[in-house]
Design a protein around this motif. Structure first.
Motif, PDB file in Angstrom:
ATOM      1  N   LYS A  43       2.778  -4.048   1.709  1.00 41.49           N
ATOM      2  CA  LYS A  43       1.585  -4.002   2.545  1.00 41.49           C
ATOM      3  C   LYS A  43       0.930  -5.365   2.589  1.00 41.49           C
ATOM      4  CE  LYS A  43      -1.847  -2.544  -0.900  1.00 41.49           C
ATOM      5  NZ  LYS A  43      -2.791  -1.482  -1.253  1.00 41.49           N
ATOM      6  N   ARG A  45      -2.934  -7.206   2.747  1.00 40.63           N
ATOM      7  CA  ARG A  45      -4.368  -7.009   2.553  1.00 40.63           C
ATOM      8  C   ARG A  45      -5.110  -8.187   3.166  1.00 40.63           C
ATOM      9  NH1 ARG A  45      -6.832  -3.709  -1.071  1.00 40.63           N
ATOM     10  NH2 ARG A  45      -4.932  -3.574  -2.326  1.00 40.63           N
ATOM     11  N   ASN A 126     -12.494  -5.417   2.979  1.00 37.24           N
ATOM     12  CA  ASN A 126     -11.072  -5.708   3.119  1.00 37.24           C
ATOM     13  C   ASN A 126     -10.445  -4.694   4.059  1.00 37.24           C
ATOM     14  OD1 ASN A 126      -9.678  -3.445   1.463  1.00 37.24           O
ATOM     15  ND2 ASN A 126     -11.202  -4.265   0.037  1.00 37.24           N
ATOM     16  N   THR A 128      -6.394  -3.042   4.750  1.00 38.42           N
ATOM     17  CA  THR A 128      -5.024  -2.983   4.256  1.00 38.42           C
ATOM     18  C   THR A 128      -4.114  -2.372   5.310  1.00 38.42           C
ATOM     19  OG1 THR A 128      -5.840  -2.711   1.998  1.00 38.42           O
ATOM     20  CG2 THR A 128      -3.540  -2.148   2.407  1.00 38.42           C
ATOM     21  N   GLN A 130      -0.380  -0.868   5.921  1.00 38.73           N
ATOM     22  CA  GLN A 130       0.891  -0.364   5.407  1.00 38.73           C
ATOM     23  C   GLN A 130       1.798  -0.065   6.596  1.00 38.73           C
ATOM     24  OE1 GLN A 130       0.618   3.035   2.857  1.00 38.73           O
ATOM     25  NE2 GLN A 130      -0.327   1.919   1.184  1.00 38.73           N
ATOM     26  N   GLU A 138      -3.554   6.961   1.956  1.00 39.44           N
ATOM     27  CA  GLU A 138      -4.002   6.188   3.117  1.00 39.44           C
ATOM     28  C   GLU A 138      -4.229   7.066   4.346  1.00 39.44           C
ATOM     29  OE1 GLU A 138      -4.835   3.161   2.700  1.00 39.44           O
ATOM     30  OE2 GLU A 138      -4.021   3.021   0.684  1.00 39.44           O
TER      31      GLU A 138
END
Length: 711
Positions: A43, A45, A126, A128, A130, A138
């Motif tokens: 992933k 970030r 932040n 993220t 994926q 998630e």
């Protein structure tokens, strides 16, 4: 492709093996592999600082456009207004978006609408990304990628901040924020922001007028955290979803046919000035985090989202019967067609709860989640004006239907430390979905030449995932497998009543290392689908893409990221995705025959995406970046038509950031973004209708500049 484009394409491809190790404050971090207590999933970030370096008014898809495997698009051509992104070729209906774990995707259309959260980037800590099926933590609805955004915790110190920016196409953004700091023995703190964004857009009349707010209060004491957050947006945009054909693009790339009013010879005589999309959306999150024991922690979030808005459109020479209106008698003349103005409304409520219990027992890292949500949506339409209408016809309602969608899901995730270097991962998710659409008594809908809207669907899915990761020197090797299934959207069901749910098998195999001056990651993925709902290349009457089951299909490719620190002041970074995306034995169905086309490319799936970024810090407080992206050609349909292709393009941007230190301010920052510096004429989106391709041209050279102050 131009010779210059080939030159930069080769640079991007070769740079994969020559990447500079990024510093912590660079725009895009190298792909991160999660190990030690989390699933072995590749992933990326993106931090708040990385987002703010580019946040001058454009939406999140354009702030992420240079991340791995991403292609971003904009109806208005400049990144403000209706924008979207695709990851590995998967469109936004497959990209599961959550905010602090709460689902953001619309329950019916399944996609996120970034325009309803203008400037949410200013409030994030932040974000993220994926790719693939991801993990259940998630979100339940991931089918190709996940984006999980986290908001900032309220500041413990009082502050006032303002961000002001302006640029091409009369774009300007004004954001104001303040924080109370710690109150009541440092237990309570509150942040608040408001933002105004306006832009005329690159495309004719494609203006955006956006307002947003954000309030976040947090109470912390001992082992208990209680928070309340509300945010929302109001948008008004001129429609620009029609696209233009190749002939018009040569004459006038900014042409917009939305709102055009024609004479009897098909010449445009004027434009309707309120051919707009209007929508309000408000979110409310109440959450509790309680540490039960030194081992176990529970998180619960109650959420409610309300949205209401409409499209307003001028329709010429429309049949009155299509709007449940009788013919109009004027003297001896019977009027069965008329110019009219209609509004198509959506009024919806979405609410639910997300619960997660996590803990560590010896070598086990465990997490259990249970979520439930319910969606209620009213769809209705009004005629607000007609050329021959009397007062009795005004505000006439011509359809009304209701949708109900309920979902209960749960997951169990476990990671076991088999040895000091080897971890095993397992994740199983269960989803149960009830989805019903029906006409409201007295307001029967007219759909597709008189048909009504009525469906009743139940879906039950079990989605398992397993994987392992092995630690090597300053890095990790990992492999994961996941199976996931997903229900069709409302539009899918209305287009074809027997549409099927999708199933995907996903394998990810990768390695990542962070060495002294060199960092890299290599990830191979395989995504095999049964009944994938691929974009057909066509759009409906409100600009949404129509999808179709493609039988069997697959996506496979290699994702590469690397970085290399040349000197203390100069670094390079790059990422590339090389992929194959195919429908297997694709069939084109018409009312009279079925044509077998064999293996065909999946629409909107480029075989190569590459980004190259050079960063230079000539002095301590000045940061300069040269950002380059190449995207290869992609088809507009799954039938591989000779005239239905988006050509490959190369776009180069430059950004400058200067942060001088002044004693009276906590923070002072100047930013300048020069976009498409070579003035490339390119199109990154389009559709295919009646054997004719239509395109969404993107802006040539343009700029944005801004200043941020914090006291």
């Amino acid at each position: 492709m131009k010779k210059r484009d080939w030159f930069y394409f080769i640079i991007v491809l070769l740079s994969v093996n020559l990447y500079a190790q990024k510093k912590k404050d660079s725009i895009i971090q190298i792909q991160e592999i999660i190990v030690s207590g989390k699933a072995p999933i590749s992933k990326e970030r993106v931090t708040a600082k990385q987002l703010q370096e580019k946040n001058l008014g454009q939406d999140i898809p354009y702030l992420l456009k240079n991340n791995l495997s991403i292609v971003s698009t904009s109806d208005a051509g400049a990144g403000v207004g209706y924008t979207s992104l695709r990851i590995r070729g998967s469109d936004q209906t497959r990209i599961n978006v959550t905010l602090n774990g709460v689902p953001i995707n619309n329950a019916e259309s399944q996609g996120p609408f970034w325009i309803n959260m203008p400037d949410i980037a200013s409030s994030l800590s932040n974000l993220t990304i994926q790719r693939g099926v991801g993990t259940s933590t998630e979100g339940a609805g991931s089918f190709g990628a996940s984006i999980n955004a986290r908001t900032q915790a309220p500041s413990s110190k009082p502050y006032f901040q303002t961000d002001q920016s302006l640029g091409s196409f009369k774009t300007h953004k004004h954001t104001f924020g303040l924080g109370t700091g710690n109150l009541f023995n440092e237990a309570l703190k509150i942040d608040a922001k408001i933002s105004f964004i306006k832009s005329d857009g690159y495309i004719d009349r494609a203006f955006s007028d956006l307002f947003s707010y954000y309030v976040h209060g947090l109470y912390e004491k001992n082992n208990t955290t209680v928070g309340f957050m509300t945010f929302g947006g109001k948008e008004k945009t001129y429609q620009s979803w029609n696209g233009i054909d190749a002939q018009m693009m040569k004459k006038r790339r900014t042409f917009n046919s939305c709102g055009a009013i024609y004479d009897s010879d098909e010449n445009i005589v004027r434009y309707y000035n309120n051919e707009t999309d209007n929508y309000n959306q408000n979110h409310y999150h109440f959450y509790i985090k309680q540490k039960l024991t030194p081992i176990w922690t529970i998180n619960s979030t109650f959420f409610y989202t309300h949205g209401k808005g409409y499209y307003e459109e001028y329709k010429q020479n429309s049949k009155l019967s299509n709007y449940k209106l009788k013919d109009i008698i004027i003297g001896n003349e019977t009027i069965s067609k008329s110019d009219l103005i209609r509004r198509q409304w959506l009024d919806n409520n979405f609410y639910g709860i997300v619960n997660r219990l996590s803990g560590n027992i010896n070598k086990w890292n465990l997490e259990v989640g249970i979520s439930a949500n319910s969606y209620e949506g009213y769809h209705y339409g009004n005629v607000i004006w007609g050329k021959y209408f009397s007062n009795e016809h005004i505000d006439h309602e011509y359809y009304r239907n209701k949708a109900i969608k309920n979902e209960v899901s749960g997951f169990f995730k476990a990671i076991y430390d088999l040895t000091q270097n080897l971890e095993l991962f397992a994740d199983i998710q269960c989803r149960s979905i009830y989805y019903k659409g029906h006409d409201v008594p007295g307001g029967e809908s007219i759909f597709k030449n008189g048909g009504t809207i009525k469906f009743n669907k139940n879906y039950n899915f079990i989605n398992p995932k397993i994987g392992t990761s092995y630690k090597i020197e300053k890095g990790t090797i990992y492999v994961t497998y996941g199976l996931t299934q997903r229900e069709p959207s409302r539009n899918d069901i209305l287009e074809k009543s027997n549409v099927k749910a999708e199933l995907m098998h996903n394998v990810e195999l990768g390695v990542q290392q962070n060495l002294h001056k060199f960092s890299y990651s290599v990830n191979w993925y395989g995504m095999y689908y049964i009944n994938q709902l691929v974009l057909s290349g066509k759009i409906n009457d409100v600009g949404s893409f129509i999808r179709e089951n493609s039988g069997k299909s697959y996506r496979t490719g290699i994702e590469l990221s690397s970085s290399y620190q040349l000197t203390k002041k100069v670094s390079l970074s790059a990422n590339s995705t090389i992929s194959i995306n195919k429908n297997i034995n694709f069939k084109k169905e018409t009312s009279s025959y079925i044509e077998k086309l064999g293996n065909t490319p999946i629409a909107f799936s480029p075989s190569y995406i590459g980004n190259l970024i050079a960063e230079w810090k000539p002095i301590k407080k000045l940061n300069c970046k040269w950002i380059n992206q190449y995207v290869s050609s992609q088809y507009l349909t799954n039938e591989k038509p000779k005239n239905g292709k988006l050509e490959g393009y190369f776009v180069s941007d430059m950004t400058f950031e200067f942060s001088p230190s002044l004693l009276s301010m906590k923070y002072l920052n100047f930013k300048l973004a020069l976009n498409n510096i070579f003035n490339c004429k390119y199109e990154n989106n389009g559709y295919y209708n009646d054997n004719t391709p239509y395109y969404y041209p993107q802006a040539g050279f343009n700029f944005l500049t801004g200043i941020s102050l914090k006291f």
